[in-house]
Design an enzyme around this catalytic site. Structure first.
Site, PDB file in Angstrom:
ATOM      1  N   ASP A  38     -62.748 -34.748  40.433  1.00 39.17           N
ATOM      2  CA  ASP A  38     -62.798 -34.660  38.989  1.00 39.17           C
ATOM      3  C   ASP A  38     -64.315 -34.139  38.658  1.00 39.17           C
ATOM      4  OD1 ASP A  38     -62.815 -34.906  36.130  1.00 39.17           O
ATOM      5  OD2 ASP A  38     -62.120 -36.920  36.423  1.00 39.17           O
TER       6      ASP A  38
HETATM    7  C1  BGC Z   1     -61.851 -35.733  32.982  1.00 33.28           C
HETATM    8  C2  BGC Z   1     -60.692 -34.792  33.630  1.00 33.28           C
HETATM    9  C3  BGC Z   1     -60.796 -33.513  33.001  1.00 33.28           C
HETATM   10  C4  BGC Z   1     -62.041 -32.828  33.381  1.00 33.28           C
HETATM   11  C5  BGC Z   1     -62.276 -31.443  32.807  1.00 33.28           C
HETATM   12  C6  BGC Z   1     -63.289 -34.911  33.416  1.00 33.28           C
HETATM   13  O1  BGC Z   1     -64.210 -35.390  32.630  1.00 33.28           O
HETATM   14  O2  BGC Z   1     -61.766 -36.832  33.518  1.00 33.28           O
HETATM   15  O3  BGC Z   1     -59.557 -35.403  33.073  1.00 33.28           O
HETATM   16  O4  BGC Z   1     -59.599 -32.577  33.493  1.00 33.28           O
HETATM   17  O5  BGC Z   1     -63.108 -33.672  32.963  1.00 33.28           O
HETATM   18  O6  BGC Z   1     -62.439 -31.320  31.661  1.00 33.28           O
END
Ligand code: BGC
Length: 812
Positions: free
Chosen positions: A301
């Site tokens: 993530d």
């Molecule tokens: C979120 C993800 C997301 C990523 C990119 C993260 O903070 O948990 O779900 O895809 O950011 O935006």
């Protein structure tokens, strides 16, 4: 070709016919052997020199000729990837494994192109409710609404329509679907996923993935795993007992691999059982890759990789997102990035070169799988970022219609006293109104649409008046955070009801949808409770709502998660206020929000409140969908993907301080309830609830008969009939539950469903296969799924509590 024998005899012939002279003398046998030896030495030296000069340490040609352990659906893509990567240098392969941009590029994450090698680069973009940070795009419903249609065909269609939009805009990987479990409805991102039940979440994810990937984008199964709460998600450990780990939290991801054939995965921020997911060898490498056999790649993530990044890469994370040179714990150095560290790690033995080859192979094979790499030469507009056009228009009448259709099929009718709805004057319902009023701020247009005096943040429906006073107002079409879209248009309920009431009853709808306290502290923001009794109408439709989102945006003091299940802005006071003001009139209550919102028992028993509808988060076409259901243009067929209960009836989300002393890990969430979440939890502990899992009324009624079950090679075949006993044609969603012959196991578990339109008075036969995986449980001692021998009970009906049919049979 000449054989060695022939060459030898030719040499001999030459020697016999020519006189040795000049340099020919050198060809005499006494000189020949040293010359050959010398030439060989020189050639060898030249070859070694070339290898050192051209490739040096960077030479990394590799061959994985043995793909015998690779999922057979992937072998052809692995072979293509291997060929594609054959001449990649170490650095070129390394560049595939992290994004050089830190949320600053065309997409929320990206991998640079390598044009000479035919690699177009990668654009990663959220998901799941549409293309994030994009214009001219469809503002889809929340994923939890998609799930509550219980309609596999529709779910797949939505996946395909979304996939097409992402693909058209140049996105390589759509960061969707999210399949974390609704363990407690306070969880900020539950609307991005599919509810409380692992079987349902898995089945929905599979259809969504199939749809998305059919359009040539990679889907991304996220967030693996245990990210059920937002605050805090970065420094908490989700502690899950082994059987629940497999049967509940891994399960939708397992199905995404086995049945959905998903091409990419995203790890969650949190730790599981005290090991951060980003470097959780057991869950990434041993379980997901080795045991489940996932052949695609795993990304982190965003900014989830902390220090010790070799452990993350070494333990199974293939791609560091964003991972660029700017990212560290404090965003100033390179500690949390594995930017340019990989060669050092290989040299010092921290990881093997095979690990890098494996990661590169997985990434490229995934792209071949969905057709994102062809192997052909690329021109400039085919590579990142030139190939990304987030503003290209992809919203069409068809996508809007599909958003509306999902809305219609996902709205859950909770109460319909005396069959009050639909609002029609026909042979079944006799309504005529001279006045209709809509109450509640969440029915109204968002103030940001078309206005310049507020700034939309979090991409949707929350408004920024300074960090401390971000608030949401107007129609709640989606939650906030990365999983949403920035609404360019929306059909608010007020707008749609106003139009429809005019055509159906020739009534001009009045409204009272204001908020008070907007200029003060966010705690002062309240529904404007009307005092003007001329607003009271024959029919009063009252909207209340709640909202939630992602942790990185603070809205009304909340870091994503809700603090309670109350309607926001004193929605409860609004309902009671309107009831007190208008007294003996007809009322319909509409609830919007991520999941459960408290419903007072006095509202349920109040005979003037004729109907209660739960809309969830319906996206831009929500007003239309709600109106279609209210006015009977469609018959409701949505069902709850969670048990609707007071907060005390869900497993708690108490934060326990961690005493382990692990860097960054300060909080522990203990899932002590194990397998008993949601409906299972309330039943096991005899807790109060309002509506069971699967609940949802229709304007017609269905009856069930003729249950029969057959053990077949693939599982258990269940068949039965459903009759539409009412006067409206309607879609039925029969559900199958199973009682397994196990102790300390839920009384019954959800294992099958289908959805069909049944004409009034007609009967349809349903045949549902519970496959061998779904028949099984996770045997902790064996460390594998197993089918228990013994007596099973199969239940069939309309929801977890209404199960009129059952059959008991032995299974081994
Ligand atoms: C979120 C993800 C997301 C990523 C990119 C993260 O903070 O948990 O779900 O895809 O950011 O935006």
């Amino acid at each position: 070709m000449k054989s060695e024998e022939n060459l030898k005899s030719e040499d001999n012939a030459q020697q016999q016919t020519e006189e040795p002279s000049g340099c020919k003398k050198l060809l005499q046998p006494k000189f020949l052997i040293p010359i050959i030896i010398g030439a060989v030495v020189i050639i060898v030296l030249i070859v070694v020199l070339c290898v050192v000069l051209i490739g040096g340490d960077d030479s990394s040609s590799f061959e994985y000729s043995d793909f015998s352990n690779v999922d057979s659906r992937w072998v052809e893509y692995y072979k293509k990837a291997e060929k594609f990567l054959k001449d990649f240098t170490l650095e070129e392969k390394m560049l595939l494994t992290y994004s050089t941009e830190n949320l600053l590029g065309a997409c929320v994450g990206s991998i640079d192109a390598n044009k000479d090698r035919g690699f177009p680069g990668i654009c990663l973009q959220d998901g799941p409710a549409g293309v994030r940070r994009s214009t001219n795009t469809t503002h889809w419903q929340a994923a939890i609404n998609t799930a509550s249609t219980f309609n596999r065909e529709l779910i797949k269609r939505v996946g395909a329509a979304q996939g097409k939009e992402f693909k058209t805009k140049g996105v390589t990987i759509m960061l969707s679907p999210c399949m974390n479990i609704l363990r407690n409805p306070l969880g900020g991102r539950i609307w991005e996923a599919y509810g409380e039940d692992p079987f349902l979440a898995g089945e929905v994810a599979v259809e969504a993935i199939k749809g998305m990937q059919s359009q040539g984008v990679l889907a991304c199964a996220k967030h693996y795993i245990g990210n059920e709460i937002e605050d805090p998600r970065h420094n908490s450990s989700t502690n899950i007992p082994e059987q629940a780990l497999w049967e509940i939290y891994i399960e939708p991801f397992y199905k995404s691999v086995k049945k959905g054939d998903v091409a990419s995965f995203m790890e969650s921020y949190n730790a599981v059982n005290d090991e951060f997911m980003t470097k959780n060898k057991r869950l990434l490498q041993e379980i997901l890759k080795d045991k489940i056999g996932y052949a695609g790649f795993i990304m982190s993530d965003w900014w989830a990789i902390n220090s010790d990044s070799h452990e993350h890469f070494g333990n199974g994370c293939d791609m560091n997102m964003p991972g660029g040179p700017w990212w560290t714990e404090n965003m100033t150095g390179v500690e949390g990035s594995w930017w340019y560290k990989i060669p050092e790690w290989i040299k010092s033995g921290l990881i093997t070169e095979d690990r890098l080859n494996d990661a590169a192979l997985r990434i490229i094979a995934s792209m071949f799988k969905v057709g994102q790499i062809t192997g052909n030469k690329l021109n400039d507009d085919e590579i990142y970022p030139n190939n990304v056009h987030l503003d290209k228009s992809t919203i069409t009448d068809e996508t809007k219609q599909l958003n509306r259709e999902v809305g219609q099929e996902s709205i859950v009718l909770l109460e319909n006293k005396g069959n009050y709805l639909p609002l029609k004057n026909n042979k079944h319902n006799t309504h005529t109104y001279t006045s209709i009023t809509v109450f509640g701020n969440s029915a109204a247009d968002s103030p940001c649409l078309g206005a310049n005096d507020c700034t939309c943040i979090g991409d949707n429906s929350t408004y920024n008046r300074g960090e401390a006073t971000r608030y949401f107002a107007g129609y709640v079409g989606l939650g906030w955070g990365s999983g949403t879209t920035r609404f360019e248009y929306q059909v608010s309920p007020l707008k749609a009801i106003t139009a429809r009431a005019k055509t159906e009853f020739n009534v001009d709808v009045k409204s009272s949808t204001g908020l008070t306290g907007l200029s003060g502290d966010f705690n002062d923001i309240k529904e404007n409770i009307p005092t003007d009794s001329t607003l009271c109408a024959d029919l009063n439709i009252i909207f209340i709502a709640a909202n939630s989102g992602e942790e990185y945006i603070k809205v009304e003091g909340l870091l994503g998660d809700r603090k309670d299940l109350n309607a926001w802005h004193n929605g409860e006071g609004l309902v009671d206020g309107v009831l007190a003001l208008c007294q003996d009139k007809d009322y319909v209550l509409v609830i919007l929000g991520p999941a459960t919102v408290n419903i007072k028992s006095t509202w349920k028993s109040n005979t003037n409140i004729k109907a209660i509808l739960f809309g969830g988060m319906l996206g831009a076409e929500g007003g239309n969908a709600i109106t279609d259901v209210l006015f009977g243009d469609v018959v409701p067929s949505g069902h709850l993907t969670f048990v609707w209960a007071p907060i005390g009836s869900y497993p708690n989300v108490t934060k326990t301080a961690s005493t382990l002393g692990i860097k960054f890990l300060t909080i522990e969430y203990n899932y002590t309830e194990g397998l008993f979440i949601g409906q299972r939890y309330v039943e096991k502990n005899n807790l109060p609830y309002d509506y069971p899992f699967g609940y949802g009324l229709s304007y017609t009624t269905f009856s069930y008969s003729g249950l029969s079950c057959d053990r077949v090679t693939d599982g258990l075949s269940v068949s039965f009939n459903v009759k539409n006993d009412g006067q409206y044609d309607g879609k039925a969603v029969p559900m199958v539950f199973l009682k397994l012959p196990l102790n300390n196991y839920p009384e019954k578990v959800f294992k099958g469903f289908d959805k069909k339109l049944i004409k009034a008075g007609a009967t349809e036969k349903f045949e549902i296969l519970i496959d061998n995986h779904d028949l099984s449980y996770y045997d902790v001692d064996k460390g594998d799924f197993a089918i228990a021998s013994g007596s099973y009970t199969v239940y069939v009906g309309g929801d977890a509590k209404t199960l009129p049919l059952s059959v008991t049979l032995p299974i081994s």
